[in-house]
Design an enzyme around this catalytic site. Structure first.
Site, PDB file in Angstrom:
ATOM      1  CE  LYS A 120      -4.054  -2.199   0.791  1.00 47.96           C
ATOM      2  NZ  LYS A 120      -3.765  -3.619   0.976  1.00 47.96           N
TER       3      LYS A 120
HETATM    4  C1  LIG Z   1      -4.466  -4.750   0.581  1.00 49.67           C
HETATM    5  C2  LIG Z   1      -3.726  -6.024   0.556  1.00 49.67           C
HETATM    6  C3  LIG Z   1      -4.040  -7.036  -0.364  1.00 49.67           C
HETATM    7  C4  LIG Z   1      -5.207  -6.932  -1.318  1.00 49.67           C
HETATM    8  O1  LIG Z   1      -5.014  -5.946  -2.304  1.00 49.67           O
HETATM    9  P1  LIG Z   1      -6.276  -5.396  -3.138  1.00 49.67           P
HETATM   10  O2  LIG Z   1      -5.754  -4.274  -3.921  1.00 49.67           O
HETATM   11  O3  LIG Z   1      -7.276  -4.964  -2.113  1.00 49.67           O
HETATM   12  O4  LIG Z   1      -6.785  -6.530  -3.958  1.00 49.67           O
HETATM   13  C5  LIG Z   1      -3.245  -8.173  -0.377  1.00 49.67           C
HETATM   14  N1  LIG Z   1      -2.228  -8.333   0.480  1.00 49.67           N
HETATM   15  C6  LIG Z   1      -1.909  -7.388   1.392  1.00 49.67           C
HETATM   16  C7  LIG Z   1      -0.779  -7.648   2.328  1.00 49.67           C
HETATM   17  C8  LIG Z   1      -2.636  -6.206   1.456  1.00 49.67           C
HETATM   18  O5  LIG Z   1      -2.315  -5.267   2.363  1.00 49.67           O
END
Ligand SMILES: *Cc1c(COP(=O)(O)O)cnc(C)c1O
Length: 458
Positions: A109
């Site tokens: 993120k």
């Molecule tokens: C947010 C997240 C996901 C999922 O990603 P999306 O974009 O919501 O599909 C997968 N793994 C981790 C560690 C995350 O923080």
């Protein structure tokens, strides 16, 4: 580039306006009015660094921030990463792991949010405005969003998360940030409850305007845009177009892969991997999108039934027919299910669900074979990727979305000898923390924002 809503109610928004709008006022998601074609540039982009490529790709979507400023914000965003290349690579047998977790909060993120926070700060300073960010998190978005805006005068951030459903360390990454502009809100409900509360608050346009609400979730186009870059970057490392396997929750990350491919980056098929929350897998198998019970798993960031970015994919799948999409979403909202009649028959996107037992077994076997510890989300994708590799001749890239130290309980459960720690997380232990607990109602969220904002000297 101009932006429009998937539900047809908004057109011609500039990038900055779409950044600040977040969720479109008609309830839809903003998408670029056209998809840039990069095929002619690919040869000249092959030798660029990650940051240089980011500057090229992002400029295709942003024409209302001066280029020099934009380049500077991008450079600064990725200077916060601990890896010299921003992205790390590991070869584990036939699979190349793309590590996206070298940012300040150890989750992918950060790649988007380190930039989005700086874009907000820049625009608000230029306009002399203040914004209240309202976001939801199943674990990682909250910490990453808070890290990107903490301490900023012109932003307050409210993060809703399902009480006791995020990992203790993830909660600490949010609640130990004691800056006055940070408000962590534990909601008595599921992540889906949090997400629908957020959407309802945004849907109250008077409230949204009065409190200058902004969005950091992947409903905000700017997040998807920033995520396109690493797929393009990865695709240019291989001689043959690679296939990508992505651990999927809200469909933001896999949707960025889909956009990169549509733009002409050399990419083979895209495989989304889910945990037991398999609404997307069922959709790709049957054409029916039907909400189920939320299962709480070892990969909490993927404990999502209703994937908000899936609307963007459907919009393109429906050939940008906003009316058809609107009817589909209305049907889904009122009955919890909607169908396109048959499996979508998309030969690019594939979907697989991986259960807890397979996840643990994969974490363990990768540790034993390669002395490498996966986080449980990445382990879901890795399991799916290995399975897929048996029928795919393209190079395989598995997207690693978090550092394993964020999920020590899952790592230990998989293998008592596997160790995962990180100094950034160790440093949180014992720090003071603050949070508020509210019931899962729209009024509780609005009251909290109102009370917090009116108590402040803005
Ligand atoms: C947010 C997240 C996901 C999922 O990603 P999306 O974009 O919501 O599909 C997968 N793994 C981790 C560690 C995350 O923080």
């Amino acid at each position: 580039m101009k932006y429009c809503s998937t539900r047809g109610g908004v057109q011609g928004l500039s990038f900055v306006d779409s950044l600040m709008t977040g969720l479109a006022p008609d309830g839809g998601l903003l998408v670029p009015e056209s998809i840039p074609d990069v095929t002619a540039q690919l040869d000249s982009w092959r030798d660029l660094s990650f940051v240089e490529l980011a500057q090229q790709v992002i400029a295709l979507f942003v024409d209302d921030i001066e280029r020099e400023t934009l380049d500077k914000l991008i450079t600064e965003a990725y200077a916060s990463f601990s890896h010299p290349e921003v992205i790390g690579w590991r070869t584990l047998g036939d699979v190349t792991l793309m590590e996206l977790f070298h940012g300040p909060t150890l989750a992918f993120k950060d790649v988007a949010l380190q930039l989005v926070g700086r874009l907000f700060e820049h625009v608000l300073a230029e306009r002399g405005e203040h914004m209240n960010i309202l976001g939801v998190t199943s674990g990682d978005t909250g910490g990453a969003a808070i890290a990107s805006v903490r301490g900023q005068d012109n932003i307050d951030i409210f993060i809703l998360y399902p009480d006791s459903k995020v990992s203790p360390l993830q909660e600490m990454q949010m609640t130990t940030v004691t800056d006055n502009n940070v408000h962590c809100v534990a909601v008595q409900g599921s992540f889906d409850d949090c997400q629908s509360l957020m959407k309802e608050v945004f849907a109250d346009l008077d409230f949204k305007q009065e409190f200058h609400l902004g969005a950091v979730n992947s409903v905000n186009w700017a997040r998807v845009m920033a995520q396109i870059v690493y797929y393009g970057y990865a695709s240019l490392r291989f001689e043959q177009p690679p296939a990508f396997c992505v651990p999927t929750g809200n469909f933001g990350n896999i949707f960025a892969a889909y956009m990169a491919r549509e733009m002409g980056f050399p990419m083979d098929r895209l495989l989304m991997a889910t945990n037991e929350n398999d609404i997307l897998v069922r959709f790709f198998a049957t054409g029916e999108y039907a909400r189920g019970e939320v299962h709480y798993t070892l990969s909490p960031a993927m404990d999502i039934q209703v994937a908000s970015n899936f609307e963007r994919f459907l919009y393109y799948y429906f050939d940008k027919d906003a009316q058809r999409l609107k009817e589909f979403m209305q049907e889904f909202q009122s009955t919890g299910r909607a169908s396109i009649g048959a499996p979508p028959g998309d030969d690019v996107l594939l979907a697989t669900a991986v259960d807890t037992q397979q996840t643990l077994a994969t974490l363990k076997s990768v540790f034993e074979q390669f002395d490498y510890v996966l986080d449980p989300h990445t382990a879901v994708a890795f399991a799916a990727c290995q399975e897929f590799g048996k029928q795919c001749s393209a190079p395989l890239v598995c997207v690693a979305t978090a550092h394993p130290a964020k999920f020590p309980e899952a790592v230990k459960q998989a293998s008592p000898t596997a160790q995962a720690t990180h100094p950034v997380l160790e440093a949180l232990k014992g720090l003071a923390s603050k949070k508020q607990l509210i019931p899962a109602t729209v009024d509780a969220v609005k009251d909290l924002i109102r009370a917090t904002v009116s108590a402040q000297p803005h």
